[in-house]
Design an enzyme around this catalytic site. Structure first.
Site, PDB file in Angstrom:
ATOM      1  N   ARG A 123       0.612  -1.167   0.049  1.00 17.99           N
ATOM      2  CA  ARG A 123      -0.169  -0.121   0.017  1.00 17.99           C
ATOM      3  C   ARG A 123       0.970   1.397   0.246  1.00 17.99           C
ATOM      4  NH1 ARG A 123      -3.077  -3.365  -0.854  1.00 17.99           N
ATOM      5  NH2 ARG A 123      -4.887  -4.326   0.600  1.00 17.99           N
ATOM      6  N   GLU A 182     -13.731 -14.717   8.460  1.00 21.85           N
ATOM      7  CA  GLU A 182     -13.635 -13.992   7.432  1.00 21.85           C
ATOM      8  C   GLU A 182     -13.087 -15.167   6.068  1.00 21.85           C
ATOM      9  OE1 GLU A 182     -10.599 -11.127   6.912  1.00 21.85           O
ATOM     10  OE2 GLU A 182     -11.773 -10.355   4.771  1.00 21.85           O
ATOM     11  N   LYS A 241     -17.475 -11.969   8.826  1.00 17.20           N
ATOM     12  CA  LYS A 241     -16.976 -11.039   7.852  1.00 17.20           C
ATOM     13  C   LYS A 241     -17.239 -11.590   6.406  1.00 17.20           C
ATOM     14  CE  LYS A 241     -13.360  -7.882   6.580  1.00 17.20           C
ATOM     15  NZ  LYS A 241     -12.097  -6.885   7.366  1.00 17.20           N
ATOM     16  N   SER A 265     -14.077  -5.249   1.457  1.00 17.60           N
ATOM     17  CA  SER A 265     -14.334  -4.503   0.485  1.00 17.60           C
ATOM     18  C   SER A 265     -13.709  -5.172  -0.782  1.00 17.60           C
ATOM     19  CB  SER A 265     -13.984  -2.926   0.536  1.00 17.60           C
ATOM     20  OG  SER A 265     -12.613  -2.849   0.568  1.00 17.60           O
ATOM     21  N   GLY A 266     -12.691  -5.942  -0.552  1.00 18.74           N
ATOM     22  CA  GLY A 266     -12.124  -6.731  -1.522  1.00 18.74           C
ATOM     23  C   GLY A 266     -11.703  -6.346  -2.779  1.00 18.74           C
ATOM     24  N   GLY A 267     -11.406  -5.017  -2.840  1.00 15.24           N
ATOM     25  CA  GLY A 267     -10.817  -4.620  -4.194  1.00 15.24           C
ATOM     26  C   GLY A 267     -12.017  -3.897  -4.895  1.00 15.24           C
ATOM     27  N   ARG A 309      -9.513  -1.240   2.393  1.00 18.07           N
ATOM     28  CA  ARG A 309      -9.138  -0.235   1.321  1.00 18.07           C
ATOM     29  C   ARG A 309     -10.210   0.547   1.156  1.00 18.07           C
ATOM     30  NH1 ARG A 309      -7.721  -5.203  -2.727  1.00 18.07           N
ATOM     31  NH2 ARG A 309      -8.849  -6.403  -0.935  1.00 18.07           N
TER      32      ARG A 309
HETATM   33  P1  13P Z   1     -10.587  -4.940   2.132  1.00 15.62           P
HETATM   34  O1  13P Z   1     -11.670  -4.153   2.784  1.00 15.62           O
HETATM   35  O2  13P Z   1      -9.556  -3.994   1.589  1.00 15.62           O
HETATM   36  O3  13P Z   1     -10.916  -6.140   1.363  1.00 15.62           O
HETATM   37  O4  13P Z   1      -9.814  -5.423   3.479  1.00 15.62           O
HETATM   38  C1  13P Z   1     -10.567  -6.030   4.416  1.00 15.62           C
HETATM   39  C2  13P Z   1      -9.925  -7.049   5.205  1.00 15.62           C
HETATM   40  O5  13P Z   1      -9.868  -7.044   6.370  1.00 15.62           O
HETATM   41  C3  13P Z   1      -9.237  -8.263   4.461  1.00 15.62           C
HETATM   42  O6  13P Z   1      -8.902  -9.055   5.325  1.00 15.62           O
END
Ligand code: 13P
Length: 339
Positions: A33, A177, A219, A261-263, A291
């Site tokens: 990042r 998650e 999650k 959010s995953g990208g 992100r």
């Molecule tokens: P993102 O929202 O960037 O996907 O990250 C969430 C997260 O905690 C990934 O493990």
């Protein structure tokens, strides 16, 4: 095991209009990042960056908890206050990422299994003493030709359940998650089908291992089209598919569901959450973004102390937009007004 404490923690995590900030990037992810804004990923720069996020004025109005990385849980503000203590004083729960990362799964090319169970019970007791009240374990499920295999889905579900049991014994609320990645050219329909298999296996394992569903937060990823698919499902379709698969697989006993959010683009992550909340669900639905909350702030900060106020303003805006989405009260005009 303090069930009352865990119930209180879980309730606070998903309080109306509030969600989680995922700030638990490992040193490797933090470097990735920081590279995008040409900032060197030193321990001090990571500390200063996290301090900028955590001290954002008004943050407790939108954020109920922050997921920290081990290093961050041991760091302090420039005034010498432990981050965990600082957050707690401001009404924000500190949490901790405890998996040791997704590693290549033996005999399963292209697939990953998350490690980190060894000696986890002892680490968990230490984290509790340091103030952590919830934890996170991320598993990664990849969609591709012939994958995910059932072996990968089951191995990750098993580890998530073992981790959850260890958390609960230490009175720490587990966030499970299982992230279905959006990389690839698959359709939103395929994503939904993979989510179904993943979540069904996970809740089966949680039941097998006697994990208390009343003291656990899911999650989830969303059923979006693969990034490389020419047809991108719209907001309503993603929201419908995601809610449908959650309702089919996730127990109503859960205190809440949060999303990664995953990208996705910042605005899509917010719009999808908002749409799901407008449709209504058996659980509070909120955000646990990294992100989609941080990207604008990181870009504004660029490692310069003089940019802290601008970075905090950008971060505050995303937190507020997602807080509105958690209530089903967001709309795109609010984004334009801020631009
Ligand atoms: P993102 O929202 O960037 O996907 O990250 C969430 C997260 O905690 C990934 O493990």
């Amino acid at each position: 095991m303090d069930a009352k404490l865990m119930a209180e923690t879980a309730r606070a995590m998903v309080a109306p209009g509030k969600g989680l900030l995922a700030a638990d990037e490992s040193a490797g992810t933090a470097k990735k990042r920081f590279d995008t804004v040409n900032v060197e990923s030193t321990e001090e720069n990571r500390r200063a960056y996290r301090e900028m996020l955590f001290t954002t004025p008004g943050l407790p109005d939108f954020v109920s908890g922050v997921i920290l990385f081990d290093e961050t849980l041991r760091q302090k503000t420039k005034d010498g206050v432990n981050f965990a203590e600082y957050l707690k004083k401001n009404g924000i729960l500190p949490g901790i990422k405890v998996d040791a990362g997704a590693q290549d799964m033996a005999l399963h090319p292209g697939e990953k299994v998350s490690e980190g169970l060894d000696k986890l019970a002892a680490r968990m007791d230490e984290y509790f003493k340091m103030g952590a009240r919830f934890a996170k374990w991320r598993a990664v499920i990849t969609i591709g030709a012939g994958i995910p295999t059932q072996a990968c889905i089951d191995a990750n579900a098993h580890a998530l359940a073992r981790y959850s049991a260890i958390c609960q014994e230490a009175s720490i609320v587990p966030i499970v998650e299982p992230e279905v990645l959006l990389d690839g050219d698959h359709s939103a329909e395929t994503s939904e089908a993979v989510h179904f298999r993943t979540l069904e296996a996970l809740f089966h394992e949680l039941a097998c291992q006697d994990v208390s569903l009343e003291h656990l937060i899911l999650k989830a990823s969303m059923c979006v089209s693969g990034k490389a698919n020419a047809r991108q499902a719209g907001v309503a379709e993603v929201a419908e598919r995601t809610l449908r698969v959650l309702k089919r697989t996730v127990s109503a006993a859960l205190p809440g569901v949060v999303f990664l959010s995953g990208g996705q683009t910042d605005e899509n992550a917010t719009a999808h959450l908002d749409a799901m909340n407008r449709m209504g669900a058996p659980w509070p639905l909120t955000f646990s973004y990294s992100r989609a909350l941080q990207a604008v702030a990181l870009k504004a900060w660029r490692g310069q102390a003089g940019n802290v106020a601008a970075a905090q303003k950008a971060f505050h805006h995303r937190a507020r937009m997602n807080s509105l989405a958690a209530r089903g009260q967001w709309n795109a005009n609010l984004e334009k007004a801020a631009a």
